[in-house]
Motif scaffolding. Sequence first.
Motif, PDB file in Angstrom:
ATOM      1  N   THR A 287      77.445  70.719  78.111  1.00 46.46           N
ATOM      2  CA  THR A 287      77.146  71.571  76.363  1.00 46.46           C
ATOM      3  C   THR A 287      78.506  72.385  76.952  1.00 46.46           C
ATOM      4  O   THR A 287      78.771  72.422  77.120  1.00 46.46           O
TER       5      THR A 287
ATOM      6  N   GLU B 248      79.926  66.359  76.312  1.00 46.27           N
ATOM      7  CA  GLU B 248      78.942  64.650  77.045  1.00 46.27           C
ATOM      8  C   GLU B 248      77.980  64.719  78.279  1.00 46.27           C
ATOM      9  O   GLU B 248      79.140  64.721  79.078  1.00 46.27           O
TER      10      GLU B 248
ATOM     11  N   PRO C 211      79.635  57.817  73.265  1.00 47.13           N
ATOM     12  CA  PRO C 211      80.351  58.708  71.703  1.00 47.13           C
ATOM     13  C   PRO C 211      81.073  57.576  71.592  1.00 47.13           C
ATOM     14  O   PRO C 211      81.434  57.178  70.057  1.00 47.13           O
TER      15      PRO C 211
ATOM     16  N   TYR D  78      63.848  66.042  78.824  1.00 45.62           N
ATOM     17  CA  TYR D  78      64.830  65.647  78.338  1.00 45.62           C
ATOM     18  C   TYR D  78      65.500  66.343  79.688  1.00 45.62           C
ATOM     19  O   TYR D  78      66.171  67.621  79.761  1.00 45.62           O
TER      20      TYR D  78
ATOM     21  N   LYS E  22      72.996  66.995  82.566  1.00 49.13           N
ATOM     22  CA  LYS E  22      73.035  67.993  81.139  1.00 49.13           C
ATOM     23  C   LYS E  22      74.108  68.808  81.303  1.00 49.13           C
ATOM     24  O   LYS E  22      74.612  69.341  82.595  1.00 49.13           O
TER      25      LYS E  22
ATOM     26  N   GLY F   1      72.549  58.179  71.029  1.00 46.55           N
ATOM     27  CA  GLY F   1      72.225  60.577  71.207  1.00 46.55           C
ATOM     28  C   GLY F   1      72.281  60.175  72.890  1.00 46.55           C
ATOM     29  O   GLY F   1      71.464  58.902  73.433  1.00 46.55           O
ATOM     30  N   GLU F   2      72.254  61.666  72.996  1.00 48.40           N
ATOM     31  CA  GLU F   2      71.551  62.098  74.851  1.00 48.40           C
ATOM     32  C   GLU F   2      70.129  61.520  74.712  1.00 48.40           C
ATOM     33  O   GLU F   2      69.110  61.480  73.743  1.00 48.40           O
ATOM     34  N   ASP F   3      69.284  61.045  75.371  1.00 48.38           N
ATOM     35  CA  ASP F   3      68.377  61.314  76.070  1.00 48.38           C
ATOM     36  C   ASP F   3      67.869  59.968  75.071  1.00 48.38           C
ATOM     37  O   ASP F   3      66.747  60.134  75.281  1.00 48.38           O
ATOM     38  N   ASN F   4      68.340  58.683  75.202  1.00 54.69           N
ATOM     39  CA  ASN F   4      68.013  57.518  74.793  1.00 54.69           C
ATOM     40  C   ASN F   4      67.077  56.657  75.310  1.00 54.69           C
ATOM     41  O   ASN F   4      67.204  57.177  76.694  1.00 54.69           O
TER      42      ASN F   4
ATOM     43  N   ASN G 200      79.685  57.007  64.360  1.00 50.95           N
ATOM     44  CA  ASN G 200      78.672  57.928  64.139  1.00 50.95           C
ATOM     45  C   ASN G 200      77.776  56.853  64.152  1.00 50.95           C
ATOM     46  O   ASN G 200      76.511  56.514  63.597  1.00 50.95           O
TER      47      ASN G 200
ATOM     48  N   TYR H  88      76.345  56.349  67.483  1.00 52.54           N
ATOM     49  CA  TYR H  88      76.210  56.398  68.843  1.00 52.54           C
ATOM     50  C   TYR H  88      74.421  56.667  68.266  1.00 52.54           C
ATOM     51  O   TYR H  88      74.544  57.631  67.534  1.00 52.54           O
TER      52      TYR H  88
ATOM     53  N   ASN I 266      76.731  51.299  71.716  1.00 58.76           N
ATOM     54  CA  ASN I 266      76.112  52.696  70.551  1.00 58.76           C
ATOM     55  C   ASN I 266      75.372  53.364  72.254  1.00 58.76           C
ATOM     56  O   ASN I 266      75.285  53.941  71.846  1.00 58.76           O
TER      57      ASN I 266
END
Length: 530
Positions: free
Chosen positions: A294, A403, A272, A211, A292, A281-284, A277, A279, A269
């Motif tokens: 944070t 994000e 975000p 990731y 990346k 998520g990251e690295d899908n 609720n 979503y 989806n």
Amino acid sequence: MKKINLYIAVITLLSLAACNKSFLDTEDVTSISDQNFYKTPNDAYKALVGVYDGLQRVWSGGMAVPLAAEIMSDNAFGGAGNADGFGIQMVDEFDKQRSPSDQNMFEGDWKDYYKAIYRANMLLTHLDQVDWKGQGALRNVYESEARFIRANCYFDMVRLWGHVPLLTKPSTENVAQAEPDSVYRLIADDLKFAVANLPAVKYTAQAPATYGRVTKWAAASLLGRVFLYYTGYYNKPDLAGVVSKSQALAYVEDVIANGGFGLVDNFANLWPAASLNNYVGEDNKETVFAIKYTYTSDWNGNVDGNNWLVMFGIRVQNIYPYGLGWGGGTVNPKLWNAYGANDSRRVATIISISDENLDFKNLKDQREYTGYYMKKYTPMADAAGKSLAEKMGGVSFMISQFEDYVSIRYADVLLMAAELGSPKAQQHFDAVRQRAFGSNFVQIPVSQGNIMNERKLEFAGEGIRYWDLLRQGVNAAATAIAESVTLQNGGVNTLKTITAAKITETKGLSQIPYSQITLSNEVLKQNAGW
């Protein structure tokens, strides 16, 4: 690389840079030198983390490229505050007379790109100094990752400015701008090396070690993107004599056949703010490569956040689930109207103040208000109006947005393959549209025009549209972007004009920061029209 302590890179790379300040603004020397640091694979790994950190920082100042590319396209206007300067309008309208004093809108970008390239070149230059203890394949992996990041930076820069100094080794020399062909040859060589030397590990949801890391599939996908842009903008048959059309197709088809990626079932989806609720998520499974971010940024030089995302936010107002921002990149109503009524991407891509019944109260503080904001990349708040970034522990919503920027999505790979002439072009094209329309899907024939329109709808708000316009020809881009429209500045109807002549005069290129031209003693030359 959220799974790696990026602070290591800051400490290491700032101390590794054994050179003086120059017009390329590389790092200062402190204690550790490049002669005594690179000894073990672990040393090389720490330096590699620093290269990734350099990539993470490229848009921490200046006009972030995803934002600028939306504003310069037909998707969005400059926006921002009604009392702000007009620099962002200057970028939007390709007209330096709009704000003559704003001569350095991209200065932060210029510096940060060259810092990232310096880090990559420093590692690449010293790889053979490391005792790899028989781990030759690992050496090639690290080289591939660094070369991908260097190529990615140069690709942004050559698209923005056309002619840029080309550095392949750590240097403080006052270097003249290279011809674009030379830059693109380096980009192509770097990416070809990465494809050849990175392992062909399929994406799986159980592979967290990859990731945020460059993969074979990311390099192959970026090669496809570079090929399409270069051959389109410069009207050439191949990529700087390095990659042919058939080879570019083979690269992206390899990603489709062997990368393990797929389309997320519900388009909303992916984002975000569009899914809350739901979503994924990251690295899908649709993320081929992401930068990346944070929430741990601070005011003391720790730059981990997605600072540019705040520009897209609703002007200085939290309206659940959307957090406040600076109101930049207001969406052109033409984009909202371009989506069909049954296209799920419209409400997933764009915030409509009226359709979502949002109580927006800052009209007098908003310039170039259209009633629409970008939704894919926007700050978020909870029901009480608290910034999610600050709620997670970030020091400020301004620097703590978390994000990730998804630079390459699998949908892009499918559409690139279709455009490059895949035998499965209709199948790839249909897959993207079927996801968008669901049970209302109606097949239309795959064609160049339909692919470009589909790309506009699929990637709006992701910083891709402007480059797709330019690669259809500067004149075509100018025609698409130019318009005269009434917008609201501080609640007052105001005529907004973007002329095709300004776009053709500049060839769609951006202003090189005048500070860099001055520091170079006029070795650097400004682009036409600026």
